[in-house]
Scaffold this motif. Structure first.
Motif, PDB file in Angstrom:
ATOM      1  N   LEU A   1       0.831  -1.198   0.000  1.00  0.00           N
ATOM      2  CA  LEU A   1       0.000   0.000   0.000  1.00  0.00           C
ATOM      3  C   LEU A   1       0.870   1.256   0.000  1.00  0.00           C
ATOM      4  O   LEU A   1       0.641   2.196  -0.769  1.00  0.00           O
ATOM      5  CB  LEU A   1      -0.932  -0.010   1.213  1.00  0.00           C
ATOM      6  N   PHE A   2       1.880   1.266   0.854  1.00  0.00           N
ATOM      7  CA  PHE A   2       2.789   2.405   0.947  1.00  0.00           C
ATOM      8  C   PHE A   2       3.616   2.548  -0.322  1.00  0.00           C
ATOM      9  O   PHE A   2       3.876   3.665  -0.794  1.00  0.00           O
ATOM     10  CB  PHE A   2       3.701   2.226   2.163  1.00  0.00           C
ATOM     11  N   ALA A   3       4.006   1.401  -0.913  1.00  0.00           N
ATOM     12  CA  ALA A   3       4.787   1.443  -2.155  1.00  0.00           C
ATOM     13  C   ALA A   3       3.968   2.081  -3.278  1.00  0.00           C
ATOM     14  O   ALA A   3       4.477   2.927  -4.034  1.00  0.00           O
ATOM     15  CB  ALA A   3       5.216   0.038  -2.554  1.00  0.00           C
ATOM     16  N   GLY A   4       2.694   1.686  -3.395  1.00  0.00           N
ATOM     17  CA  GLY A   4       1.839   2.280  -4.410  1.00  0.00           C
ATOM     18  C   GLY A   4       1.669   3.774  -4.199  1.00  0.00           C
ATOM     19  O   GLY A   4       1.694   4.558  -5.160  1.00  0.00           O
ATOM     20  N   PHE A   5       1.527   4.185  -2.945  1.00  0.00           N
ATOM     21  CA  PHE A   5       1.392   5.608  -2.636  1.00  0.00           C
ATOM     22  C   PHE A   5       2.640   6.381  -3.059  1.00  0.00           C
ATOM     23  O   PHE A   5       2.549   7.442  -3.694  1.00  0.00           O
ATOM     24  CB  PHE A   5       1.140   5.778  -1.137  1.00  0.00           C
ATOM     25  N   LEU A   6       3.813   5.839  -2.745  1.00  0.00           N
ATOM     26  CA  LEU A   6       5.069   6.523  -3.095  1.00  0.00           C
ATOM     27  C   LEU A   6       5.257   6.596  -4.603  1.00  0.00           C
ATOM     28  O   LEU A   6       5.723   7.617  -5.131  1.00  0.00           O
ATOM     29  CB  LEU A   6       6.246   5.797  -2.443  1.00  0.00           C
ATOM     30  N   PHE A   7       4.925   5.529  -5.311  1.00  0.00           N
ATOM     31  CA  PHE A   7       5.048   5.539  -6.773  1.00  0.00           C
ATOM     32  C   PHE A   7       4.126   6.610  -7.387  1.00  0.00           C
ATOM     33  O   PHE A   7       4.501   7.279  -8.352  1.00  0.00           O
ATOM     34  CB  PHE A   7       4.721   4.168  -7.343  1.00  0.00           C
ATOM     35  N   ALA A   8       2.926   6.759  -6.825  1.00  0.00           N
ATOM     36  CA  ALA A   8       2.001   7.781  -7.341  1.00  0.00           C
ATOM     37  C   ALA A   8       2.561   9.182  -7.110  1.00  0.00           C
ATOM     38  O   ALA A   8       2.515  10.042  -8.002  1.00  0.00           O
ATOM     39  CB  ALA A   8       0.640   7.636  -6.682  1.00  0.00           C
ATOM     40  N   VAL A   9       3.090   9.426  -5.916  1.00  0.00           N
ATOM     41  CA  VAL A   9       3.686  10.743  -5.630  1.00  0.00           C
ATOM     42  C   VAL A   9       4.851  11.004  -6.580  1.00  0.00           C
ATOM     43  O   VAL A   9       5.005  12.105  -7.127  1.00  0.00           O
ATOM     44  CB  VAL A   9       4.149  10.816  -4.159  1.00  0.00           C
ATOM     45  N   LEU A  10       5.678   9.984  -6.808  1.00  0.00           N
ATOM     46  CA  LEU A  10       6.799  10.123  -7.735  1.00  0.00           C
ATOM     47  C   LEU A  10       6.295  10.394  -9.153  1.00  0.00           C
ATOM     48  O   LEU A  10       6.820  11.289  -9.848  1.00  0.00           O
ATOM     49  CB  LEU A  10       7.639   8.843  -7.705  1.00  0.00           C
ATOM     50  N   TRP A  11       5.283   9.651  -9.592  1.00  0.00           N
ATOM     51  CA  TRP A  11       4.770   9.794 -10.959  1.00  0.00           C
ATOM     52  C   TRP A  11       4.177  11.187 -11.181  1.00  0.00           C
ATOM     53  O   TRP A  11       4.424  11.817 -12.210  1.00  0.00           O
ATOM     54  CB  TRP A  11       3.726   8.715 -11.217  1.00  0.00           C
ATOM     55  N   TYR A  12       3.408  11.665 -10.207  1.00  0.00           N
ATOM     56  CA  TYR A  12       2.785  12.977 -10.369  1.00  0.00           C
ATOM     57  C   TYR A  12       3.800  14.110 -10.222  1.00  0.00           C
ATOM     58  O   TYR A  12       3.634  15.183 -10.819  1.00  0.00           O
ATOM     59  CB  TYR A  12       1.625  13.141  -9.380  1.00  0.00           C
ATOM     60  N   THR A  13       4.846  13.883  -9.459  1.00  0.00           N
ATOM     61  CA  THR A  13       5.927  14.874  -9.387  1.00  0.00           C
ATOM     62  C   THR A  13       6.627  14.991 -10.737  1.00  0.00           C
ATOM     63  O   THR A  13       6.864  16.104 -11.246  1.00  0.00           O
ATOM     64  CB  THR A  13       6.942  14.483  -8.301  1.00  0.00           C
ATOM     65  N   LEU A  14       6.941  13.853 -11.350  1.00  0.00           N
ATOM     66  CA  LEU A  14       7.585  13.862 -12.664  1.00  0.00           C
ATOM     67  C   LEU A  14       6.667  14.471 -13.719  1.00  0.00           C
ATOM     68  O   LEU A  14       7.119  15.224 -14.590  1.00  0.00           O
ATOM     69  CB  LEU A  14       7.978  12.440 -13.060  1.00  0.00           C
ATOM     70  N   ALA A  15       5.363  14.144 -13.643  1.00  0.00           N
ATOM     71  CA  ALA A  15       4.411  14.713 -14.604  1.00  0.00           C
ATOM     72  C   ALA A  15       4.333  16.225 -14.455  1.00  0.00           C
ATOM     73  O   ALA A  15       4.245  16.967 -15.449  1.00  0.00           O
ATOM     74  CB  ALA A  15       3.031  14.089 -14.406  1.00  0.00           C
ATOM     75  N   GLY A  16       4.383  16.706 -13.205  1.00  0.00           N
ATOM     76  CA  GLY A  16       4.341  18.147 -12.976  1.00  0.00           C
ATOM     77  C   GLY A  16       5.556  18.860 -13.551  1.00  0.00           C
ATOM     78  O   GLY A  16       5.432  19.899 -14.211  1.00  0.00           O
ATOM     79  N   TYR A  17       6.744  18.287 -13.326  1.00  0.00           N
ATOM     80  CA  TYR A  17       7.956  18.907 -13.867  1.00  0.00           C
ATOM     81  C   TYR A  17       7.991  18.808 -15.386  1.00  0.00           C
ATOM     82  O   TYR A  17       8.532  19.704 -16.058  1.00  0.00           O
ATOM     83  CB  TYR A  17       9.193  18.259 -13.251  1.00  0.00           C
ATOM     84  N   GLN A  18       7.419  17.736 -15.929  1.00  0.00           N
ATOM     85  CA  GLN A  18       7.369  17.625 -17.388  1.00  0.00           C
ATOM     86  C   GLN A  18       6.495  18.724 -17.983  1.00  0.00           C
ATOM     87  O   GLN A  18       6.815  19.322 -19.011  1.00  0.00           O
ATOM     88  CB  GLN A  18       6.827  16.244 -17.775  1.00  0.00           C
ATOM     89  N   ARG A  19       5.367  19.045 -17.300  1.00  0.00           N
ATOM     90  CA  ARG A  19       4.509  20.124 -17.773  1.00  0.00           C
ATOM     91  C   ARG A  19       5.188  21.477 -17.616  1.00  0.00           C
ATOM     92  O   ARG A  19       5.026  22.358 -18.467  1.00  0.00           O
ATOM     93  CB  ARG A  19       3.174  20.124 -17.016  1.00  0.00           C
ATOM     94  N   LEU A  20       5.955  21.658 -16.547  1.00  0.00           N
ATOM     95  CA  LEU A  20       6.680  22.914 -16.391  1.00  0.00           C
ATOM     96  C   LEU A  20       7.709  23.095 -17.503  1.00  0.00           C
ATOM     97  O   LEU A  20       8.016  24.219 -17.910  1.00  0.00           O
ATOM     98  CB  LEU A  20       7.392  22.951 -15.028  1.00  0.00           C
TER      99      LEU A  20
END
Length: 623
Positions: free
Chosen positions: A45-64
């Motif tokens: 459960l925690f691993a999935g949460f961390l992967f989502a935070v990582l994925w959305y962080t990368l997506a945010g920087y990609q949009r920037l």
């Protein structure tokens, strides 16, 4: 696996409350921690949460990283571009285009931009390639509480810049090819069908022809989902194509053919064709991916329950299109499918198809009320009746009929238009009936301005009522009810002792709101740019509703130029009554003296009332 997927969803949902992106160095730590958690089933459960935070962080920087170079901002640049928006015949409307080259340099990846056309001598059509002189600027939008997040919407649509086409001698057509969708839209518009706007919405996903009154009727009746081609439409086309194909294959009479399996594998092709006809918009593309994934899982038998399959589909969709989580269409689709699964689990219908449809529609509408209220601030209990009437006609008659008309139009254009005309008569009768019912029950739609916590408590209470009984259920239902009422009352009876003065983000113009105790004074109302867009409907009214304002006591108009008073008709047509409008012609001068909510308002200028107030500005100090 399921725990990891749930964790991923929780991490993705947490991004809705992020106020800034995590620092880049944190992504390395998140990656290490997430990989480490994968080795323990208890930490999935925690691993999935961390992967989502990582994925959305990368997506945010990609949009920037999409930001335009400073050298291309607010300066004339020569571009070649392809028009990707459907364009009405003979009209100058904002358009989306893909830039293919800039100042003669071909781009490795096309840039999607949104442009206004100031060159009235050129008329564009979807699929054409043009050379333009344009000015671009970074995407931005009006940012006000309760209002539409235009910048967020453009990000989710993949738009990287906005600007306008300048009047220039270098503007010229490079390729006159237009798409099939545009040719069909042109044919429908030339045919002058009375229900053209509804046919274009249901067939091509083009809703630009719908009028403001149409949208208001759809919102009050809870039928807006029917004119937005999405999962409901594509899922119906998939199921219908499967049924027809399975029947046709069974007629072959060969035992070597598994008719149902073959039909399932071919049905995504018809769903893809309908999605293409709708322009592969984000909701249709998301529905197409979901349908293909479900067909694959059913064919491979690699899912245990429908809920597990749905969870897998949602995670994959968020991996493919992470920013779709910020769109209302995602939440409505996610909530609707979740509600259907819950209904299927709690009340598996075994009665007649008619009773199944009625029961399903009633339960689905009740479960969706909190989500619709949260997204749009309006509850329409009568939408159950409207949907029971409209869904069978639209899904069983209009959608199949319109798609058949498209196929006929491809071969025999005149015959296809004739079939569209026949369906136009059905749509006209349907809309007249819905409009009559909407007029009769116009007061049935309830506009509520509640904190998001109240909607959450209402949803939790609804779910607790539905699920099987357990020891603490009654207590939890009561707790949710009390919490919802307290949050609602705190919003409704807000008697804070301070005043709130807000200068709204209204672009080139002015709109100021002074509030206390759910009462307000307005100073100017902003501009009206067209019949479809003005500051009152897009900024001022959503702001007042968001704050639960119940009464506008005074409206001051500094002068009657469009950027200060253009949206006045839209404000006066709303549910807010304005008892007194004060201008420099009727009392807003140096003699003005008002007491309001403990404040003293005094006029400073003009010294005396003016006969003409076009250029006269009113000045009011507040103390």
């Amino acid at each position: 696996m399921v725990l990891g997927q749930i964790g991923f969803l929780l991490g993705a949902f947490s991004s809705l409350w992020w106020t800034y992106l995590p620092p880049v160095w944190l992504t390395i730590i998140l990656t290490i921690l997430a990989l480490g958690c994968l080795f323990s089933r208890k930490l999935l459960l925690f691993a999935g949460f961390l992967f989502a935070v990582l994925w959305y962080t990368l997506a945010g920087y990609q949009r920037l990283g999409w930001q335009l170079p400073a050298t291309l901002v607010s300066t004339d640049i020569l571009v070649s571009a392809e028009v990707i928006s459907l364009m009405p015949v003979g009209e100058q409307a904002p358009l989306n285009a893909q830039l293919l080259s800039i100042n003669g340099d071909r781009l490795a990846t096309p840039i999607k931009v949104r442009l206004s056309n100031y060159d009235t001598d050129i008329l564009m059509q979807q699929g054409q390639r043009w050379q333009w002189v344009v000015r671009l600027k970074p995407i931005h939008g009006l940012a006000n509480e309760g209002g539409f997040r235009y910048q967020q919407w453009m990000f989710s649509e993949g738009i990287r810049a906005r600007g306008y086409i300048r009047v220039h001698q270098d503007n010229r057509l490079l390729d006159d090819h237009i798409t099939l969708r545009q040719r069909l839209l042109n044919s429908l518009e030339i045919a002058q069908l009375p229900s053209f706007r509804w046919i274009a919405a249901l067939t091509l996903g083009y809703r630009g022809a719908l009028e403001q009154a149409d949208w208001q009727m759809l919102q009050r009746s809870g039928l807006a989902h029917l004119v937005a081609i999405s999962g409901l439409h594509l899922g119906f086309v998939g199921v219908m194509s499967y049924a027809v194909l399975a029947w046709l294959f069974s007629l072959l009479g060969k035992q070597t053919i598994n008719a149902h399996r073959l039909a399932w594998f071919i049905s995504p092709l018809f769903v893809a064709l309908y999605s293409a006809l709708a322009g592969f918009s984000l909701p249709t593309l998301r529905a197409l991916i979901a349908y293909c994934l479900i067909v694959l899982m059913m064919a491979s038998r690699r899912y245990r329950t429908p809920a597990a399959a749905f969870l897998t589909v949602v995670v994959i969709l968020l991996l493919v299109s992470p920013l779709s989580i910020y769109t209302a269409s995602f939440w409505l689709s996610f909530s609707a499918v979740s509600a259907l699964l819950l209904i299927h689990w709690r009340w598996p219908f075994n009665n007649s198809p008619l009773m199944q449809f009625v029961g399903l529609q009633v339960l689905l509408t009740l479960l969706m009320l909190p989500v619709v209220g949260w997204q749009f601030g309006i509850l329409s209990p009568l939408s159950i009746g409207f949907n029971l009437l409209a869904i069978p006609i639209v899904m069983l008659l209009l959608v199949p009929g319109l798609l058949c008309a498209v196929l006929i139009w491809l071969v025999l254009p005149a015959t296809g238009i004739t079939m569209f005309s026949m369906l136009d008569a059905v749509i006209t009768l349907l809309i007249k009936g819905l409009s009559a019912l909407d007029t009769l029950f116009a007061e049935g739609a309830i506009r509520l301005t509640l904190p998001w916590q109240s909607w959450l408590y209402l949803l939790a209470m609804t779910l607790l009522v539905i699920i099987p009984t357990f020891r603490w259920r009654s207590g939890l239902i009561g707790l949710c009810f009390i919490s919802m009422v307290l949050h609602g009352l705190s919003s409704f009876f807000d008697t804070r002792q301070h005043w709130q003065l807000t200068v709204l983000d209204s672009g080139q113009g002015m709109a100021v709101v002074l509030m206390r105790n759910k009462h307000a004074i307005l100073y100017d109302v902003g501009a009206s740019y067209s019949d479809e867009f003005d500051i009152a409907d897009s900024v001022l009214l959503p702001f007042l509703r968001h704050h639960g304002v119940r009464q506008i006591d005074y409206l001051f108009i500094s002068h009657m130029d469009n950027d200060h008073a253009g949206a006045l008709p839209a404000l006066l047509a709303s549910e807010f009554k304005v008892p007194q409008i004060i201008t420099s012609q009727n009392g807003c001068d140096s003699s003005l003296s008002l007491k309001w909510q403990g404040l003293h308002l005094r006029g400073l200028w003009p010294p005396t009332p003016l006969a003409v107030c076009k250029v006269a500005k009113t000045v009011i100090p507040v103390y």
